[in-house]
Design an enzyme around this catalytic site. Structure first.
Site, PDB file in Angstrom:
ATOM      1  N   ASP A 147       0.787  -1.239   0.000  1.00  0.00           N
ATOM      2  CA  ASP A 147       0.000   0.000   0.000  1.00  0.00           C
ATOM      3  C   ASP A 147       0.817   1.284   0.000  1.00  0.00           C
ATOM      4  O   ASP A 147       0.270   2.358   0.261  1.00  0.00           O
ATOM      5  CB  ASP A 147      -0.989   0.019   1.169  1.00  0.00           C
ATOM      6  N   ASP A 193      -4.104  -4.757  -4.821  1.00  0.00           N
ATOM      7  CA  ASP A 193      -3.147  -3.662  -5.049  1.00  0.00           C
ATOM      8  C   ASP A 193      -1.787  -4.103  -5.549  1.00  0.00           C
ATOM      9  O   ASP A 193      -1.055  -3.291  -6.109  1.00  0.00           O
ATOM     10  CB  ASP A 193      -2.876  -2.869  -3.768  1.00  0.00           C
ATOM     11  N   ASP A 227     -12.188   2.453   4.982  1.00  0.00           N
ATOM     12  CA  ASP A 227     -11.067   2.444   4.053  1.00  0.00           C
ATOM     13  C   ASP A 227      -9.819   3.064   4.660  1.00  0.00           C
ATOM     14  O   ASP A 227      -8.711   2.851   4.169  1.00  0.00           O
ATOM     15  CB  ASP A 227     -11.419   3.221   2.781  1.00  0.00           C
TER      16      ASP A 227
END
Length: 337
Positions: free
Chosen positions: A123, A161, A312
């Protein structure tokens, strides 16, 4: 970007909550949940083979609202609680955690839906940064996950991701080779299991194009996977996601795909800073319920990979990534058509 889940399936907690939150093994949309507001219920196995965790955040929220006599909010959150959602495997005790989920699913005659989200340098220092310390730590963690699954049925969504952040340059170049190796190795290890399906994350219709993605996911091992996943933790419509997936599929040998429909009922958010319109956007809604009956040959399933109602990240008034946020959950349910 996606928000990690740090909760656990606790067998003791399930037993303790049994008086208030029951998992009705054969109930459908109109069964026990309409007669008893404390019963969660779930769909018949035909089009929805996935396990519903009776101790999930939404189920516990239903129990809390029911106990307080707030039937209106309990009914809203039940829209989430009665659907199967992804179980995001944590970093600390992956074998026991995965075994707990898959054993519970097997006992219910269902299939576990698991999300692996522990790739090193995850991330890019955003809200869900972290992951395994290095490649060897990731391989050891993955091996524990595989041992926890064993011969039980599972669908695995692999590393949201991970490929996208190679494509967009977010992950530093010096980590690219290792990441491709780790992803390819993860697919191969999981596919050694007798009853596990693996879908590699491949982004969403609003972030890069199939032309930018097909070579990276080939390099990451899509040939050995069952398919790929699109729209994980995002809000692109099912129609847009289907079109995106079909275009990408055509470039990777006709591989099928799954779509995360957990929060795409109202499509993507168009307000605010475009760089943050993925993070707890207001006015969103639940999408199509999880099902394998999609009516599309290439779409294996609509799944709720992201857990509706979990934040989130610390944006727009939300708690940390992966934390349960009942107000947001109520909004998703209330806005659902």
């Amino acid at each position: 970007m996606y928000g990690n889940y740090t909760g656990r399936f606790r067998t003791g907690a399930v037993a303790a909550a049994g008086a208030m939150v029951l998992l009705a093994g054969c109930s459908s949309a109109g069964d026990d949940g309409d007669k008893n507001p404390a019963v969660i219920g779930r769909q018949p196995t035909g089009g929805d083979p996935y396990w519903v965790n009776p101790d999930g955040n939404a189920a516990r929220q239903v129990a809390a609202y029911t106990k307080d006599g707030n039937d209106k909010n309990a009914d809203l959150i039940r829209k989430i609680a009665r659907q199967p959602v992804g179980e995001w495997i944590g970093p600390d005790n992956p074998e026991a955690e995965t075994k707990g989920f898959t054993e519970a699913a097997a006992k219910a005659g269902r299939e576990a839906l698991l999300v692996l989200y522990n790739i090193p340098h995850r991330d890019c220092d955003q809200f869900s940064k972290g992951g395994a310390a290095d490649g060897n730590a990731y391989r050891a963690w993955l091996e524990k996950v595989a041992q926890g699954i064993g011969d039980r049925r599972a669908t695995v969504i692999l590393e949201p991701d991970a490929v996208l952040h190679l494509v967009d340059g977010c992950t530093p170049q010096e980590f690219h080779e290792e990441r491709y190796d780790l992803l390819k190795g993860a697919v191969q290890r999981l596919k050694q299991l007798p009853d596990t399906r693996v879908y590699m994350d491949a982004g969403n219709a609003g972030w890069h194009t199939p032309d930018a993605l097909f070579q990276p996911i080939r390099r990451a091992g899509i040939a050995d996977a069952d398919g790929f996943a699109v729209n994980v933790s995002n809000f692109q419509t099912t129609a847009a996601s289907t079109d995106f997936g079909k275009q990408l599929s055509a470039k990777v040998g006709g591989k099928p795909f799954v779509i995360d429909t957990s929060r795409n009922g109202n499509g993507p958010y168009g307000g605010g800073d475009p760089k943050e319109n993925w993070c707890n956007p207001p006015g969103r809604a639940l999408g199509e319920p999880p099902t394998t009956d999609t009516g599309e040959d290439l779409v294996d399933a609509y799944l709720w990979v992201k857990r509706p109602g979990e934040s989130d990240g610390a944006c727009k008034g939300g708690p940390k990534a992966g934390a349960w946020w009942p107000e947001y959950a109520l909004g998703l349910a209330r806005n659902t058509k």
